[in-house]
Structure formats: C-alpha cells, structure tokens
Design an enzyme around this catalytic site. Structure first.
Site, PDB file in Angstrom:
ATOM      1  N   ASP A  16     -13.777   6.230   7.974  1.00 31.18           N
ATOM      2  CA  ASP A  16     -14.700   6.950   8.849  1.00 31.18           C
ATOM      3  C   ASP A  16     -14.484   8.453   8.633  1.00 31.18           C
ATOM      4  O   ASP A  16     -13.756   8.866   7.701  1.00 31.18           O
ATOM      5  CB  ASP A  16     -14.534   6.512  10.316  1.00 31.18           C
ATOM      6  CG  ASP A  16     -13.229   6.991  10.935  1.00 31.18           C
ATOM      7  OD1 ASP A  16     -12.375   7.567  10.219  1.00 31.18           O
ATOM      8  OD2 ASP A  16     -13.058   6.786  12.152  1.00 31.18           O
ATOM      9  N   CYS A  73      -8.883   5.236   8.895  1.00 32.84           N
ATOM     10  CA  CYS A  73      -9.532   5.926  10.021  1.00 32.84           C
ATOM     11  C   CYS A  73      -8.470   6.819  10.667  1.00 32.84           C
ATOM     12  O   CYS A  73      -7.432   7.082  10.042  1.00 32.84           O
ATOM     13  CB  CYS A  73     -10.201   4.950  10.992  1.00 32.84           C
ATOM     14  SG  CYS A  73      -9.093   3.905  11.964  1.00 32.84           S
ATOM     15  N   THR A  75      -6.324   6.466  13.276  1.00 32.54           N
ATOM     16  CA  THR A  75      -5.042   5.777  13.466  1.00 32.54           C
ATOM     17  C   THR A  75      -4.859   4.609  12.510  1.00 32.54           C
ATOM     18  O   THR A  75      -3.751   4.070  12.392  1.00 32.54           O
ATOM     19  CB  THR A  75      -4.969   5.190  14.883  1.00 32.54           C
ATOM     20  OG1 THR A  75      -6.090   4.306  15.048  1.00 32.54           O
ATOM     21  CG2 THR A  75      -5.008   6.281  15.940  1.00 32.54           C
ATOM     22  N   HIS A 106       4.868 -10.959   2.071  1.00 33.83           N
ATOM     23  CA  HIS A 106       4.797 -12.066   3.030  1.00 33.83           C
ATOM     24  C   HIS A 106       3.381 -12.417   3.455  1.00 33.83           C
ATOM     25  O   HIS A 106       3.104 -13.567   3.774  1.00 33.83           O
ATOM     26  CB  HIS A 106       5.619 -11.733   4.286  1.00 33.83           C
ATOM     27  CG  HIS A 106       7.101 -11.806   4.052  1.00 33.83           C
ATOM     28  ND1 HIS A 106       8.028 -11.824   5.078  1.00 33.83           N
ATOM     29  CD2 HIS A 106       7.825 -11.857   2.903  1.00 33.83           C
ATOM     30  CE1 HIS A 106       9.258 -11.886   4.569  1.00 33.83           C
ATOM     31  NE2 HIS A 106       9.162 -11.898   3.251  1.00 33.83           N
ATOM     32  N   HIS A 141       5.507 -18.643   2.476  1.00 38.38           N
ATOM     33  CA  HIS A 141       4.531 -17.724   3.074  1.00 38.38           C
ATOM     34  C   HIS A 141       3.092 -18.183   2.835  1.00 38.38           C
ATOM     35  O   HIS A 141       2.198 -17.782   3.570  1.00 38.38           O
ATOM     36  CB  HIS A 141       4.725 -16.321   2.511  1.00 38.38           C
ATOM     37  CG  HIS A 141       6.104 -15.794   2.748  1.00 38.38           C
ATOM     38  ND1 HIS A 141       6.578 -15.537   4.015  1.00 38.38           N
ATOM     39  CD2 HIS A 141       7.117 -15.526   1.891  1.00 38.38           C
ATOM     40  CE1 HIS A 141       7.825 -15.110   3.925  1.00 38.38           C
ATOM     41  NE2 HIS A 141       8.181 -15.103   2.651  1.00 38.38           N
TER      42      HIS A 141
HETATM   43  C1  RB5 Z   1     -12.341   8.456  15.609  1.00 38.30           C
HETATM   44  O1  RB5 Z   1     -12.260   9.518  16.501  1.00 38.30           O
HETATM   45  C2  RB5 Z   1     -11.202   7.488  15.847  1.00 38.30           C
HETATM   46  O2  RB5 Z   1     -11.377   6.822  17.044  1.00 38.30           O
HETATM   47  C3  RB5 Z   1     -11.063   6.516  14.695  1.00 38.30           C
HETATM   48  O3  RB5 Z   1     -10.907   7.212  13.513  1.00 38.30           O
HETATM   49  C4  RB5 Z   1      -9.901   5.547  14.771  1.00 38.30           C
HETATM   50  O4  RB5 Z   1      -8.707   6.218  15.033  1.00 38.30           O
HETATM   51  C5  RB5 Z   1     -10.093   4.366  15.607  1.00 38.30           C
HETATM   52  O5  RB5 Z   1      -9.245   3.458  15.685  1.00 38.30           O
END
Ligand code: RB5
Length: 154
Positions: A16, A73, A75, A106, A141
């Site tokens: 993203d 993304c 996180t 695994h 596994h």
């Molecule tokens: C975008 O702001 C953020 O929510 C996205 O990149 C991600 O971290 C979602 O899990």
C-alpha cells in the site's frame, strides 16, 4: 528454453502507500541479487487500501505463476491478514531474520510480509537474504502445512 523452475527467480511485489518507498527499495535490492521482479503496485504515496495489493499478490502465487511474493504495508499486519484469505497463500509477517528462517523451514511460507513502519531498509535486506537462502524442511512440517490448507477448503 526456460528452466522449469524459472518462476522461482521471479518475485512478485505489492504494497500500500505506507509500504511504497520500502517496496521500491526492496525491488532494487532483489534485482541486484539477480531476481526478476513483477510489481503489482501501488505505484505512489497516494492513499490506497492494503487488502487489494495483498490479495493481488496472493492470487498470482495461487495460480503458481510465481513462486514467491513480497508484500509491505505500514505494519505488515493488514496486508498479511488479507493475503492469507486466499487459498494457497502462506504469508508470514517477519520482523527478524529468525522469523524469516522459521517461516521458510517450518511453514513453507510463500509470501514474505514486512512492515515499513517497523523494519528498517537494512533489516529488510537481511530478512530477504535469509528468506531466499532457506528451504522448507518438509517431514513433520508438511502435514501441518496441509492442515492449514484443509482449513481454508472448508
Ligand atoms: C495505513 O495507514 C496502514 O493502516 C497500513 O499500511 C497497515 O499498517 C495496516 O495494517
């Protein structure tokens, strides 16, 4: 003629907006390592919805057109939840090289997920090095991985 495993040298990418810059960096890095790249976007910092990109990469992997994917993304959490909705996807969020090693050994993970807001570019490079140099161990596994997929078939 292409080697039968030639798709194993192609890495398919998605992110993203939060992962866009990290994706660009990582694409350059894997190209430098000799991989070919297919980038399914996003292609700018403009705000987009991460499920679209996680699912697009997972569907390409599902069709076995490509052996492995890398998705990013902010996180890594939202895009990994999304990718893992697709049958055949084994997307693993890795924040350390040890996660990458275990995800391959695994879990036979086929999509590496990273968080642009949690992991530096240099940490990503080490995680990628481990990911592509570690094979699935199979054995005990394998039936666990099979069980994962029997869940998504129900
Ligand atoms: C975008 O702001 C953020 O929510 C996205 O990149 C991600 O971290 C979602 O899990």
């Amino acid at each position: 003629m292409d080697h039968p495993d030639s798709n194993h040298r192609i890495v398919i990418f998605g992110s993203d907006h939060a992962g866009f810059e990290a994706k660009s960096h990582v694409i350059d890095y894997v190209k430098h390592k000799g991989f070919s790249v297919l980038d399914l976007g996003t292609y700018s910092n403009k705000s987009v919805d991460y499920p679209e990109y996680g699912v697009a990469v997972a569907k390409a992997i599902q069709k076995q057109e490509y052996a492995s994917g890398i998705i990013i993304c902010g996180t890594g959490i939202g895009i990994s939840i999304s990718a893992n909705k697709v049958k055949g996807a084994r997307a693993a969020l890795c924040t350390t090289p040890f996660h990458a090693e275990m995800a391959r050994k695994h879990n036979d993970a086929n999509i590496l997920v990273m968080g642009a807001r949690t992991t530096s570019f240099s940490e990503m490079e080490v995680i990628i090095d481990v990911w592509f140099s570690t094979d699935f161990e199979g054995g005990r596994h394998q039936h666990r991985v099979d069980k994962i997929h029997s869940l998504t078939e129900k």
